[in-house]
Design a protein around this motif. Structure first.
Motif, mmCIF file in Angstrom:
data_model
loop_
_atom_site.group_PDB
_atom_site.id
_atom_site.type_symbol
_atom_site.label_atom_id
_atom_site.label_comp_id
_atom_site.label_asym_id
_atom_site.label_seq_id
_atom_site.Cartn_x
_atom_site.Cartn_y
_atom_site.Cartn_z
ATOM 1 N N MET A 162 0.859 -1.189 0.000
ATOM 2 C CA MET A 162 0.000 0.000 0.000
ATOM 3 C C MET A 162 0.891 1.234 0.000
ATOM 4 N N ASN A 163 0.677 2.132 -0.889
ATOM 5 C CA ASN A 163 1.514 3.322 -0.995
ATOM 6 C C ASN A 163 1.125 4.330 0.062
ATOM 7 N N GLU A 164 2.134 5.004 0.625
ATOM 8 C CA GLU A 164 1.874 5.927 1.726
ATOM 9 C C GLU A 164 1.781 7.364 1.225
ATOM 10 N N SER A 165 0.810 7.609 0.381
ATOM 11 C CA SER A 165 0.587 8.971 -0.107
ATOM 12 C C SER A 165 -0.067 9.777 1.007
ATOM 13 N N ASP A 166 -0.275 11.068 0.745
ATOM 14 C CA ASP A 166 -0.875 11.937 1.752
ATOM 15 C C ASP A 166 -2.261 11.483 2.161
ATOM 16 N N SER A 167 -2.968 10.767 1.300
ATOM 17 C CA SER A 167 -4.348 10.408 1.620
ATOM 18 C C SER A 167 -4.466 9.004 2.195
ATOM 19 N N THR A 168 -3.351 8.299 2.360
ATOM 20 C CA THR A 168 -3.406 6.944 2.884
ATOM 21 C C THR A 168 -3.195 6.954 4.391
ATOM 22 N N PRO A 169 -4.147 6.444 5.157
ATOM 23 C CA PRO A 169 -3.950 6.360 6.610
ATOM 24 C C PRO A 169 -2.741 5.475 6.910
ATOM 25 N N ARG A 170 -1.977 5.857 7.911
ATOM 26 C CA ARG A 170 -0.753 5.132 8.242
ATOM 27 C C ARG A 170 -0.828 4.552 9.650
ATOM 28 N N ILE A 171 -0.128 3.442 9.859
ATOM 29 C CA ILE A 171 -0.045 2.825 11.177
ATOM 30 C C ILE A 171 0.596 3.842 12.126
ATOM 31 N N GLY A 172 -0.017 4.015 13.301
ATOM 32 C CA GLY A 172 0.505 4.967 14.277
ATOM 33 C C GLY A 172 -0.043 6.372 14.111
ATOM 34 N N GLN A 173 -0.870 6.593 13.091
ATOM 35 C CA GLN A 173 -1.418 7.926 12.830
ATOM 36 C C GLN A 173 -2.559 8.239 13.797
ATOM 37 N N ILE A 174 -2.579 9.478 14.264
ATOM 38 C CA ILE A 174 -3.630 9.936 15.174
ATOM 39 C C ILE A 174 -4.841 10.356 14.348
ATOM 40 N N VAL A 175 -6.022 9.931 14.788
ATOM 41 C CA VAL A 175 -7.268 10.282 14.107
ATOM 42 C C VAL A 175 -8.293 10.785 15.118
ATOM 43 N N LEU A 176 -9.233 11.571 14.620
ATOM 44 C CA LEU A 176 -10.378 12.015 15.407
ATOM 45 C C LEU A 176 -11.590 11.296 14.842
ATOM 46 N N ILE A 177 -12.352 10.656 15.704
ATOM 47 C CA ILE A 177 -13.533 9.910 15.272
ATOM 48 C C ILE A 177 -14.670 10.902 15.051
ATOM 49 N N ASN A 178 -15.251 10.898 13.839
ATOM 50 C CA ASN A 178 -16.317 11.836 13.492
ATOM 51 C C ASN A 178 -17.713 11.245 13.583
ATOM 52 N N LYS A 179 -17.839 9.950 13.454
ATOM 53 C CA LYS A 179 -19.157 9.300 13.436
ATOM 54 C C LYS A 179 -19.189 8.157 14.428
ATOM 55 N N GLY A 180 -20.376 7.898 14.962
ATOM 56 C CA GLY A 180 -20.564 6.749 15.833
ATOM 57 C C GLY A 180 -20.535 7.103 17.298
ATOM 58 N N ARG A 181 -20.568 6.088 18.111
ATOM 59 C CA ARG A 181 -20.630 6.237 19.563
ATOM 60 C C ARG A 181 -19.432 6.984 20.131
ATOM 61 N N ASP A 182 -18.269 6.811 19.517
ATOM 62 C CA ASP A 182 -17.040 7.423 20.018
ATOM 63 C C ASP A 182 -16.713 8.754 19.357
ATOM 64 N N ALA A 183 -17.681 9.367 18.683
ATOM 65 C CA ALA A 183 -17.438 10.633 17.978
ATOM 66 C C ALA A 183 -16.846 11.667 18.928
ATOM 67 N N ILE B 202 -4.045 1.254 14.197
ATOM 68 C CA ILE B 202 -3.116 0.169 14.513
ATOM 69 C C ILE B 202 -3.038 -0.886 13.413
ATOM 70 N N GLN B 203 -3.974 -0.851 12.452
ATOM 71 C CA GLN B 203 -3.917 -1.828 11.362
ATOM 72 C C GLN B 203 -4.787 -1.380 10.200
ATOM 73 N N HIS B 204 -4.322 -1.689 8.966
ATOM 74 C CA HIS B 204 -5.136 -1.494 7.762
ATOM 75 C C HIS B 204 -5.872 -2.792 7.490
ATOM 76 N N ILE B 205 -7.163 -2.694 7.198
ATOM 77 C CA ILE B 205 -7.907 -3.885 6.796
ATOM 78 C C ILE B 205 -7.967 -3.933 5.271
ATOM 79 N N ASP B 206 -8.406 -2.842 4.673
ATOM 80 C CA ASP B 206 -8.433 -2.704 3.216
ATOM 81 C C ASP B 206 -8.449 -1.215 2.900
ATOM 82 N N GLU B 207 -8.794 -0.846 1.670
ATOM 83 C CA GLU B 207 -8.754 0.571 1.291
ATOM 84 C C GLU B 207 -9.827 1.410 1.980
ATOM 85 N N ARG B 208 -10.836 0.777 2.569
ATOM 86 C CA ARG B 208 -11.918 1.525 3.242
ATOM 87 C C ARG B 208 -11.870 1.466 4.760
#
Length: 111
Positions: A1-22, A29-35
């Motif tokens: 998987m190429n690590e372009s600017d739009s590809t989430p990376r292992i160890g990357q910090i994210v903010l949850i926007n949807k769901g119970r943990d928003a 911690i892991q890529h499952i697939d492109e989505r």
């Protein structure tokens, strides 16, 4: 998987926007697939029971915890304490930048 600017990376910090943990921060911690990725925060979401999230429901920050990334690469796991530490370090750095009035420009989309 190429690590372009739009590809989430292992160890990357994210903010949850949807769901119970928003509104909460987590670490990829892991890529499952492109989505989908697995995220954990070391507190409510432990490394051993991560949350599967659609990357469209996350806001990625241009910040990768090298300690978390390296631990996962070397041992194929990371401690929950290290996840909490990485998130705390990120929040402190963002808070310092905002207090100085520099503005935080580390946001970007995951997709």
């Amino acid at each position: 998987m190429n690590e372009s600017d739009s590809t989430p990376r292992i160890g990357q910090i994210v903010l949850i926007n949807k769901g119970r943990d928003a509104g909460q921060f987590a670490v990829i911690i892991q890529h499952i697939d492109e989505r989908f990725v697995l995220i954990a925060d070391g507190d409510k979401r432990k490394f051993d029971s991560p949350k599967k999230k659609n990357i469209q429901h996350l806001k990625c920050y241009n910040y990768v915890s090298t300690e978390v990334r390296d631990s996962i690469k070397e041992a194929n796991r990371v401690t929950n304490g290290k996840l909490r530490w990485a998130l705390g370090k990120f929040v402190e750095e963002v808070k310092d930048v905002l207090e100085k009035g520099d503005g935080f420009d580390g946001e970007r989309g995951c997709n």
